[in-house]
Design a protein around this motif. Structure first.
Motif, short mmCIF file in Angstrom:
data_model
loop_
_atom_site.label_atom_id
_atom_site.label_comp_id
_atom_site.label_asym_id
_atom_site.label_seq_id
_atom_site.Cartn_x
_atom_site.Cartn_y
_atom_site.Cartn_z
N GLU A 161 48.66 68.15 80.75
CA GLU A 161 48.65 68.72 79.24
C GLU A 161 50.09 68.21 78.81
O GLU A 161 50.14 67.84 77.31
N PHE A 162 51.09 68.06 79.58
CA PHE A 162 52.44 67.62 79.00
C PHE A 162 52.32 66.29 78.68
O PHE A 162 52.93 65.84 77.65
N SER A 163 51.57 65.50 79.55
CA SER A 163 51.51 63.97 79.40
C SER A 163 50.91 63.92 77.94
O SER A 163 51.19 62.92 77.09
N ILE A 164 49.60 64.47 77.87
CA ILE A 164 48.77 64.31 76.48
C ILE A 164 49.81 64.42 75.46
O ILE A 164 49.71 63.83 74.40
N ALA A 165 50.48 65.66 75.34
CA ALA A 165 51.31 66.32 74.14
C ALA A 165 52.29 65.19 73.99
O ALA A 165 52.64 64.84 72.76
N ALA A 206 51.81 71.20 65.37
CA ALA A 206 52.97 71.71 66.22
C ALA A 206 52.37 72.24 67.33
O ALA A 206 53.21 72.05 68.49
N ARG A 207 51.52 73.13 67.29
CA ARG A 207 51.07 73.77 68.74
C ARG A 207 50.58 72.75 69.60
O ARG A 207 50.71 72.81 70.83
N MET A 208 49.73 71.52 69.09
CA MET A 208 49.44 70.75 70.07
C MET A 208 50.69 69.98 70.94
O MET A 208 50.58 69.55 71.80
N GLU A 209 51.53 69.75 70.08
CA GLU A 209 52.69 68.84 70.64
C GLU A 209 54.03 69.78 71.39
O GLU A 209 54.58 69.12 72.29
N SER A 210 53.42 71.12 71.38
CA SER A 210 54.22 71.77 72.25
C SER A 210 53.80 72.49 73.42
O SER A 210 52.68 72.29 73.75
#
Length: 41
Positions: free
Chosen positions: A4-8, A37-41
């Motif tokens: 998830e972190f990698s995708i963001a 913003a939520r997708m990026e965090s």
């Protein structure tokens, strides 16, 4: 969680490379800035 972190991170990098704001990106996706913003965090 690592995936998830990698995708963001890729999402942020791509948006910045395109030189667009979260709001502009959201408009292109048909959503709101807060969702981006939520997708990026």
């Amino acid at each position: 969680m690592e995936q998830e972190f990698s995708i963001a991170l890729e999402l942020i990098r791509g948006r910045l490379a395109a030189g667009i704001t979260q709001a502009e990106f959201a408009t292109r996706m048909g959503t709101t800035q807060s969702v981006v913003a939520r997708m990026e965090s």
